[in-house]
Design a protein around this motif. Structure first.
Motif, short mmCIF file in Angstrom:
data_model
loop_
_atom_site.label_atom_id
_atom_site.label_comp_id
_atom_site.label_asym_id
_atom_site.label_seq_id
_atom_site.Cartn_x
_atom_site.Cartn_y
_atom_site.Cartn_z
N LEU A 1 7.75 9.78 -40.58
CA LEU A 1 7.70 9.32 -39.17
C LEU A 1 9.07 9.03 -38.55
N PRO A 2 9.94 8.24 -39.23
CA PRO A 2 11.25 7.98 -38.59
C PRO A 2 12.05 9.24 -38.32
N LEU A 3 11.84 10.26 -39.15
CA LEU A 3 12.62 11.49 -38.99
C LEU A 3 12.19 12.28 -37.75
N LEU A 4 10.98 12.00 -37.26
CA LEU A 4 10.46 12.75 -36.12
C LEU A 4 10.92 12.16 -34.78
N ILE A 5 11.51 10.98 -34.83
CA ILE A 5 11.89 10.32 -33.57
C ILE A 5 13.26 10.81 -33.12
N PRO A 6 13.38 11.24 -31.86
CA PRO A 6 14.68 11.71 -31.38
C PRO A 6 15.75 10.63 -31.49
N TRP A 7 16.99 11.07 -31.69
CA TRP A 7 18.08 10.13 -31.98
C TRP A 7 18.32 9.14 -30.85
N ASN A 8 18.26 9.62 -29.59
CA ASN A 8 18.52 8.68 -28.49
C ASN A 8 17.40 7.65 -28.37
N VAL A 9 16.17 8.07 -28.74
CA VAL A 9 15.05 7.12 -28.70
C VAL A 9 15.25 6.05 -29.78
N VAL A 10 15.73 6.47 -30.96
CA VAL A 10 16.00 5.51 -32.04
C VAL A 10 17.02 4.47 -31.54
N GLY A 11 18.08 4.95 -30.90
CA GLY A 11 19.10 4.04 -30.38
C GLY A 11 18.51 3.08 -29.36
N ALA A 12 17.70 3.60 -28.44
CA ALA A 12 17.10 2.76 -27.39
C ALA A 12 16.13 1.74 -28.00
N MET A 13 15.32 2.20 -28.99
CA MET A 13 14.36 1.32 -29.67
C MET A 13 15.07 0.13 -30.32
N TRP A 14 16.14 0.47 -31.07
CA TRP A 14 16.86 -0.58 -31.80
C TRP A 14 17.64 -1.47 -30.85
N ASN A 15 18.06 -0.92 -29.73
CA ASN A 15 18.76 -1.73 -28.73
C ASN A 15 17.84 -2.86 -28.26
N ILE A 16 16.61 -2.49 -27.94
CA ILE A 16 15.67 -3.51 -27.45
C ILE A 16 15.23 -4.42 -28.60
N GLY B 1 16.28 -9.58 -33.16
CA GLY B 1 17.31 -10.53 -32.70
C GLY B 1 16.75 -11.94 -32.61
N TYR B 2 15.54 -12.06 -32.10
CA TYR B 2 14.93 -13.37 -31.93
C TYR B 2 14.70 -14.05 -33.28
N VAL B 3 14.14 -13.26 -34.24
CA VAL B 3 13.82 -13.83 -35.57
C VAL B 3 15.09 -14.27 -36.29
N ILE B 4 16.13 -13.43 -36.25
CA ILE B 4 17.39 -13.78 -36.94
C ILE B 4 17.98 -15.06 -36.35
N ASN B 5 17.95 -15.16 -35.02
CA ASN B 5 18.46 -16.39 -34.39
C ASN B 5 17.56 -17.59 -34.69
N ALA B 6 16.25 -17.33 -34.79
CA ALA B 6 15.31 -18.42 -35.05
C ALA B 6 15.50 -19.02 -36.43
N ILE B 7 16.00 -18.22 -37.39
CA ILE B 7 16.21 -18.79 -38.73
C ILE B 7 17.61 -19.40 -38.86
N GLY B 8 18.31 -19.50 -37.75
CA GLY B 8 19.56 -20.26 -37.75
C GLY B 8 20.83 -19.44 -37.87
N ILE B 9 20.70 -18.10 -37.84
CA ILE B 9 21.90 -17.26 -37.91
C ILE B 9 22.28 -16.84 -36.50
N ASP B 10 23.56 -17.07 -36.16
CA ASP B 10 24.02 -16.68 -34.82
C ASP B 10 24.21 -15.16 -34.80
N TYR B 11 23.33 -14.49 -34.07
CA TYR B 11 23.33 -13.02 -34.09
C TYR B 11 23.27 -12.50 -32.67
N ASN B 12 24.26 -11.70 -32.30
CA ASN B 12 24.21 -11.03 -31.00
C ASN B 12 25.06 -9.76 -31.11
#
Lengths: 94, 287
Positions: free
Chosen positions: B107-122, B132-143
């Motif tokens: 499945l991951p191989l079928l997703i176009p590269w720009n879509v992968v980038g956009a997905m992970w961006n969000i 991003g929310y979960v990592i920050n919720a466990i106390g790690i400063d992540y941005n």
């Protein structure tokens, strides 16, 4: 006639590609005269045909020129001489 | 027995040669032509010799993006190859779960590269993205938009998510090609699981793993779309890999000469890597 101005040819780059084309034509003629590619195991332990040896010579020569440009300067005649010596050694021993 | 050599068979290669000439050799020649000239547009060129090559080779910007590129490639190879082999070993060898696992892996191989980038961006945004929310919720400063470490972590994680499947599928194909007789012999010798892996599975997977390393090396060395969509090369220049830097020089700054010289150097590096891998692969075959 085709308009090739977008390819921005210069006589220097045309000469470069003509030499490559001549080398390939020469290798083809050599292969017709003596088929089989003269395979052998060279000093590096690599199994090479004469086509491989040409490839190693050209790729190595490109790196010799880049190294000369990056480390010494823009006068590349010595890099060219070094590349020819390198190619002869490759064809003789690799 | 004497083999008959018929060099006329080489004429069969002509159609491919023509195709390669139009989609690779002619553009490559043009790039070489650009790399020794200056242009301000309008098809007007001025010969500059090796000036751009010298500038690129001595430029700290090029050294920095090359270093980032090499580190990125080594990191993802160090993660994806062992992880891919581990997942392939854990997958069932037969039964109804085999096709399910294979489809999930593909499945991951079928997703176009720009879509992968956009997905992970969000997905990785600290305010609205789940990761991003979960990592920050466990106390790690992540941005990832303002912290270089977070940006690298996200880019590497995205690549591992996208491409480990390829290694898994190749390693799994290698594992499936091992005849049962090898495992039966190992059982008779009371071989441990490690010994089976070390002396049967790993040697039998050698060829597919070399192909996996080669493919992942080349792909990751030329990576552009995913990190460009995810981070745009930032924050600052911290995720500006070679290809992003190249496009910035060519399209962002219209430095066609410098970009062409970078392209030729980049091409030579990829060519050397491919030759090394190819030599390693064929050397193993001869032995």
């Amino acid at each position: 006639m085709f308009d090739l101005s977008w390819m921005a040819w210069t006589w220097q780059t045309a000469t470069f590609f003509a030499v490559i084309a001549l080398l390939l034509a020469g290798m083809t003629a050599w292969e017709f005269v003596r088929p089989g590619g003269a395979p052998r195991d060279g000093v590096l332990g690599l199994h090479t045909t004469r086509g491989d040896r040409l490839f190693i010579s050209l790729l190595g020569s490109a790196y010799i020129h880049l190294a000369w440009l990056g480390l010494i300067g823009p006068n590349l005649w010595w890099a060219l001489a070094l590349s020819i010596v390198y190619a002869v050694l490759v064809f003789r021993f690799v | 027995m004497n083999k008959t050599l018929n060099n006329r068979a080489w004429f069969m290669v002509l159609p491919v040669l023509l195709l390669v000439a139009f989609n690779a050799i002619i553009p490559l020649m043009t790039v070489v032509n650009y790399s020794v000239q200056e242009t301000f547009g309008n098809n007007l060129f001025f010969f500059e010799g090796f000036k751009w090559y010298e500038q690129v080779l001595t430029s700290s910007r090029f050294h920095a993006s090359l270093t980032r590129q090499i580190i990125f490639t080594l990191v993802i190879l160090a993660i994806e190859i062992p992880l891919g082999v581990a997942v392939a070993l854990a997958m069932p060898r037969s039964g109804p779960w085999v096709p399910v696992c294979l489809v999930l892996m593909a499945l991951p191989l079928l997703i176009p590269w720009n879509v992968v980038g956009a997905m992970w961006n969000i997905f990785a945004l600290p305010d609205i993205g789940l990761l991003g929310y979960v990592i920050n919720a466990i106390g790690i400063d992540y941005n990832f938009t303002r912290q270089p470490g977070s940006a690298w972590f996200t880019v590497v994680l995205m690549d591992v998510w996208h491409w480990t499947s390829l290694v898994v599928l190749l390693a799994y194909a290698g594992l499936r090609s091992i005849p049962d007789a090898y495992y039966q012999a190992a059982r008779i010798d009371s071989a441990s699981a490690w010994s089976v892996f070390r002396y049967i599975q790993l040697p039998k997977m050698r060829r597919v793993l070399t192909i996996a390393v080669l493919l992942r090396f080349i792909d990751s060395f030329m990576i552009y779309t995913e990190p460009f969509v995810l981070t745009g090369g930032g924050p600052g220049n911290t995720t500006t890999f070679l290809s992003i830097d190249l496009v910035k020089a060519a399209l962002g700054e219209f430095n066609l000469g410098i970009a062409a010289a970078m392209s030729v150097i980049y091409f030579l590096m990829t060519l050397l890597a491919c030759w090394c891998f190819y030599t390693l692969m064929t050397r193993g075959d001869e032995q």
